[in-house]
Design an enzyme around this catalytic site. Structure first.
Site, PDB file in Angstrom:
ATOM      1  N   LYS A 159       0.846  -1.189   0.000  1.00  0.00           N
ATOM      2  CA  LYS A 159       0.000   0.000   0.000  1.00  0.00           C
ATOM      3  C   LYS A 159       0.882   1.240   0.000  1.00  0.00           C
ATOM      4  CE  LYS A 159      -3.963   1.817   2.667  1.00  0.00           C
ATOM      5  NZ  LYS A 159      -4.815   1.554   3.861  1.00  0.00           N
ATOM      6  N   SER A 209      -9.637   1.788   3.068  1.00  0.00           N
ATOM      7  CA  SER A 209      -8.763   2.567   2.212  1.00  0.00           C
ATOM      8  C   SER A 209      -7.771   1.723   1.420  1.00  0.00           C
ATOM      9  CB  SER A 209      -7.986   3.565   3.080  1.00  0.00           C
ATOM     10  OG  SER A 209      -7.162   2.876   4.024  1.00  0.00           O
ATOM     11  N   SER A 244     -10.004  -0.981   7.104  1.00  0.00           N
ATOM     12  CA  SER A 244      -9.466  -0.670   5.773  1.00  0.00           C
ATOM     13  C   SER A 244      -8.806  -1.841   5.063  1.00  0.00           C
ATOM     14  CB  SER A 244      -8.478   0.497   5.870  1.00  0.00           C
ATOM     15  OG  SER A 244      -9.169   1.690   6.135  1.00  0.00           O
TER      16      SER A 244
END
Length: 463
Positions: A72, A147, A171
């Site tokens: 990420k 996210s 997330s």
């Protein structure tokens, strides 16, 4: 092949890491134009890593030899951009490796690129990225969740088999549910946060997203362990997957927390309960009276911490610098304007909650509620070994559908936020589909450092 099988063949010399990496790069280039899951492919460094692995004696190759893993965009990889999907950090190069990156490299995983995300990990739909939204590969008109939506979409699209995400209020698990894959939010402190750009330090946790349950456990094995550079890192030994006897385990159903549940998701939950019962698992109704307050509690606490953590991005110490700015006030106004609207919203909410006139009514009260929620789970785990509930109150919604309805969007974290509030591990797994053919995600909560039980129970459902 899953990642475990791939790595085994590389260790035996039956597959070349360089060939696997080239194939992965081609898959990403082919699929990313539609999905926007990757912000950057680390092509040169990935191929260099692969060649170095192929040059090693096969007996010296690691657990993830030749396996391509995406990270990420808020996880630091030395010499590579880590922008948090924000214009504020668009050109920031990581000066060191995150703990989890060091762990991956030590096991000969190939870090293939950085994935798109909600800016500074703030969002439940992956529509808040400064570089465009990620699309759900199962339906390009829908969100992949946030996210960590870029990591989840990349795995679900078959570009990669493994990716890292971060989970502050769901997330990892929410995008795992929306994309029909596995996502683990580990016990707080079991995986080091060193090298993760902070959103809310008391809730952030790095974890694995995979297409395969066995791979998920393997990746958690690699990531977990004590890190002296992280003051919140647990002194426990690293997670090790073990064969557990599941017969006779008791799973709790928080009936008071599941009122007004979507009928299609309820049907999947009931089916999972039926299958587990047939395999010797006992069920017990439990009460989590304060869990319903987890979402508002989460937004007050994490926004307060974000207000503090993001204060450093002022153009003077970190972040974007507008050279045309005049005095200090003008500099702050121009530099911090680079934050997107959701980040600004949470900074303002957090600053308000921490203000001397409001801290007692908001921040301190939320901390008391946090303690009550943690106590609910402590009492529950005196009676049960795990807790089964949905991951999300709905399946993947359409792009733009909730952008004007922020309350509804924030309530996407209804079932995931309690794990972060209490610091507990929780595993989201795909189980069934709704009438539109979209995957339904269920999750298992466990007691601290009991991730192995969650994997063992999910394996019963997988079989």
């Amino acid at each position: 092949m899953n990642a475990s099988q791939t790595a085994a063949k590389v260790r035996l010399g039956q597959l070349k890491a360089e060939d696997l990496t080239k194939d992965c790069i081609n898959r990403i280039k082919e699929g990313n134009a539609k999905i926007n899951a990757f912000l950057e492919i680390f092509e040169q460094s990935a191929l260099a890593q692969a060649r170095a692995i192929d040059a090693k004696d096969p007996s010296q190759r690691g657990k993830l030899a030749g396996v391509c893993v995406a990270i990420k965009d808020n996880i630091l990889y030395k010499g590579h951009t880590a922008s948090c999907a924000s214009k504020m950090l668009e050109n920031y190069k990581a000066p060191y490796n995150a703990f989890v990156v060091e762990r991956l490299l030590a096991e000969d995983a190939i870090i293939i690129g950085r994935t798109n995300m909600d800016e500074f990990a703030m969002g439940s739909s992956n529509e808040n990225s400064a570089f465009g939204p990620v699309k759900n590969p199962l339906d390009l008109e829908r969100v992949p969740g946030g996210s960590s939506g870029g990591s989840a979409a990349a795995v679900a699209a078959g570009m990669i088999t493994m990716a890292l995400g971060s989970d502050t209020g769901g997330s990892i698990r929410q995008p795992a549910a929306f994309c029909g894959i596995y996502g683990m939010k580990p016990t707080y402190g079991s995986v080091s946060r060193y090298g993760l750009v902070a959103f809310a330090s008391s809730a952030d946790q790095i974890g694995p997203l995979t297409a395969d349950l066995q791979d998920n456990a393997l990746l958690l094995e690699v990531l977990s362990g004590h890190d002296p550079k992280d003051s919140t890192s647990a002194q426990k030994n690293s997670f090790k997957m073990a064969e557990l006897e599941t017969k006779g385990l008791t799973v709790g159903i928080p009936s008071d927390f599941l009122e007004n549940l979507n009928p299609e998701i309820r049907s999947c939950l009931d089916k999972a309960k039926e299958v587990l019962s047939d395999k010797g698992i006992n069920f017990k109704e439990i009460s989590l009276p304060y869990a319903k307050y987890a979402s508002p509690c989460y937004y007050i606490l994490t926004s307060s911490e974000a207000s503090s953590n993001l204060a450093r991005f002022d153009g003077l110490r970190y972040g974007y610098k507008d050279e045309s700015a005049g005095d200090l006030e003008d500099s702050y106004l121009k530099d911090r304007a680079k934050f997107g609207p959701e980040v600004k919203r949470r900074i303002m909410l957090g600053t308000f909650s921490l203000g001397s006139a409001h801290a007692e009514d908001y921040y301190l009260k939320a901390q008391k509620v946090r303690a009550l929620i943690a106590n609910d789970f402590a009492e529950a785990f005196k009676q049960v070994d795990a807790i089964l509930m949905p991951t999300t109150p709905n399946t993947a919604f359409k792009l733009g559908e909730k952008t004007e309805d922020l309350i509804s969007l924030y309530l996407s974290d209804l079932y995931t936020a309690p794990a972060n509030i209490a610091g507990l591990p929780a595993l989201s797994f795909p189980y069934g589909k709704d009438a539109k053919g979209l995957p339904v995600g269920l999750q298992l909560y466990g007691n601290y450092f009991e991730e192995a039980k969650l994997y063992a129970l999910a394996a019963l459902l997988e079989k």
